[in-house]
Design an enzyme around this catalytic site. Structure first.
Site, PDB file in Angstrom:
ATOM      1  N   LYS A 150     -11.289  -4.247  -2.894  1.00 15.72           N
ATOM      2  CA  LYS A 150     -12.383  -3.298  -2.783  1.00 15.72           C
ATOM      3  C   LYS A 150     -11.943  -1.869  -3.035  1.00 15.72           C
ATOM      4  O   LYS A 150     -12.716  -1.049  -3.483  1.00 15.72           O
ATOM      5  CB  LYS A 150     -13.015  -3.539  -1.415  1.00 15.72           C
ATOM      6  CG  LYS A 150     -13.075  -2.453  -0.427  1.00 15.72           C
ATOM      7  CD  LYS A 150     -14.095  -2.764   0.629  1.00 15.72           C
ATOM      8  CE  LYS A 150     -13.641  -3.767   1.669  1.00 15.72           C
ATOM      9  NZ  LYS A 150     -12.487  -3.323   2.441  1.00 15.72           N
ATOM     10  N   LYS A 198       0.824  -1.217   0.000  1.00 18.96           N
ATOM     11  CA  LYS A 198       0.000   0.000   0.000  1.00 18.96           C
ATOM     12  C   LYS A 198       0.852   1.259   0.000  1.00 18.96           C
ATOM     13  O   LYS A 198       0.405   2.316  -0.444  1.00 18.96           O
ATOM     14  CB  LYS A 198      -0.964   0.005   1.193  1.00 18.96           C
ATOM     15  CG  LYS A 198      -2.007  -1.080   1.056  1.00 18.96           C
ATOM     16  CD  LYS A 198      -3.318  -0.733   1.696  1.00 18.96           C
ATOM     17  CE  LYS A 198      -4.296  -1.852   1.433  1.00 18.96           C
ATOM     18  NZ  LYS A 198      -5.620  -1.473   1.178  1.00 18.96           N
ATOM     19  N   LYS A 222      -5.020  -9.696  -6.585  1.00 15.13           N
ATOM     20  CA  LYS A 222      -6.218 -10.035  -5.804  1.00 15.13           C
ATOM     21  C   LYS A 222      -7.357  -9.063  -6.112  1.00 15.13           C
ATOM     22  O   LYS A 222      -7.123  -7.897  -6.418  1.00 15.13           O
ATOM     23  CB  LYS A 222      -5.836 -10.075  -4.318  1.00 15.13           C
ATOM     24  CG  LYS A 222      -6.414  -9.015  -3.456  1.00 15.13           C
ATOM     25  CD  LYS A 222      -6.131  -9.144  -1.985  1.00 15.13           C
ATOM     26  CE  LYS A 222      -6.530  -7.797  -1.397  1.00 15.13           C
ATOM     27  NZ  LYS A 222      -7.098  -7.736  -0.136  1.00 15.13           N
TER      28      LYS A 222
END
Ligand code: ATP
Ligand code: LTN
Length: 325
Positions: free
Chosen positions: A195, A111, A192
């Site tokens: 969201k 991230k 992956k």
């Protein structure tokens, strides 16, 4: 009864990955365990959020938990920020965690990569997750594959704390599904399904059937046109087979047999039907719940129950560390 704790961040619209990798197991576990499930809104703050959107997403996530079958009579469903013990224990655990171990967390590295500025919260996030889990003397933490490392760190933090300050926390176990622990993006099947991405390859739980159909029809596959589960050589097709299997309740092997000799179009058609049949009833219940104020009452009651359950452990941890409680 053994205790279960898990949480989902209100950081965007939930995906089929969240459901298949984690949340459908939350529902099943209610039969055998005392469960605590949280909308972990403090975790969502680790990356920039629009305040009004965050507030809405958190309520929407609570409604989805209920629509999937989380029963507030049996399980405690609550908003993390409404139970101050989480932020409080998180500080105590930050003071017993090390820069080195947090630096090794792959979610942080992923991230933070390429970002111009990264918050301190994104770095210390695993200590907050450890607090979530340890506050409830949790035995079992159902999560997708990507969270295994954080639950293992939670175990290390608990063992270290117990050794240094006396027995305080139960040491939890992660439970990761055998199939579906990492649902991949339909457009980039080596990544992956996530969201917080805005890719067309992420099926959202609230996507209309027509959108689900479009997304699955456009899913990236290979050119061999042989129906065989092989996540290395055929990541796109294998991901569709896993999604289909979990949604229709069949095994991947049974699907390989059923679709043998047929093209990928048949697999996609079957996958669309299976996904829509799982998501449609959830969407209907979701819309009903969102039309009432019931969710707010459930969350208020959940926060009271969670605070009561968390208080003795927080007190014990503070006392053990030398604070005047
Ligand atoms: P973000 O993209 O904002 O980081 P996320 O969906 O990865 O969000 P959470 O909402 O916190 O993260 O995830 C809730 C649960 O869903 C976790 O247990 C996580 O492991 C699981 N999960 C998330 N994505 C997938 C996926 N693609 N496959 C399987 N499980 C998943
Ligand atoms: N870190 C998790 C969400 C999360 C969680 C938890 C999961 C926060 N607290 C406690 C299990 C238990 C994520 O990013 N998916």
């Amino acid at each position: 009864m053994k205790r279960v704790f898990s949480g989902v961040k209100p950081s965007g619209n939930l995906t089929l990955g969240n459901y298949l990798g984690a949340m459908r197991h939350f529902v099943a576990m209610q039969a055998d365990y005392e469960c605590f499930y949280s909308v972990v809104d403090l975790h969502a703050l680790t990356v920039p959020q629009d305040p009004e959107a965050l507030r809405q997403q958190a309520i929407s996530l609570a409604a989805l938990y209920l629509a999937m079958g989380i029963d507030p009579e049996r399980s405690t469903l609550f908003m993390q920020s409404q139970v101050p013990a989480h932020a409080e224990l998180s500080w105590l655990l930050q003071c017993t965690s090390y820069m080195g171990e947090l630096s090794r967390m792959t979610q942080y590295k992923e991230k933070a990569e390429g970002q111009e500025s990264v918050t301190v919260g994104l770095f210390t996030y695993p200590a907050l997750m450890a607090a979530d889990i340890l506050l409830y003397q949790t035995d079992i933490v159902p999560v997708g594959e990507d969270q295994k490392q954080h639950v293992e760190l939670t175990r290390d933090i608990a063992v270290r704390f117990n050794n240094r300050f006396g027995e305080t926390f139960r040491v939890p176990e992660p439970v990761i599904p055998r199939v579906g622990a990492r649902i991949m993006s339909l457009s980039e099947p080596t990544k992956k399904m996530s969201k917080s991405s805005d890719s067309f390859g992420d099926i959202r739980l609230l996507d209309e059937p027509s959108v689900i159909k479009k997304k699955i029809n456009r899913a990236v596959t290979d050119s061999e046109a042989v129906v065989r589960y092989d996540p290395v050589a055929k990541p796109g097709l294998s991901n569709l087979l896993v999604i289909h299997a979990l949604c229709s309740g069949e095994s991947v092997a049974a699907l390989e047999e059923r679709y043998a000799g047929q093209g990928y179009g048949a697999v996609k058609k079957g996958t669309i039907e299976a996904v829509v049949s799982v998501l449609e009833p959830i969407q209907v219940r979701y819309r009903e719940l969102m039309a009432t104020d019931e969710i707010l009452d459930i969350l208020t009651a959940g926060a009271i129950k969670a605070q009561e359950a968390a208080a003795p452990t927080l007190r014990q941890a503070k006392q053990a560390m030398g604070l005047n409680v």
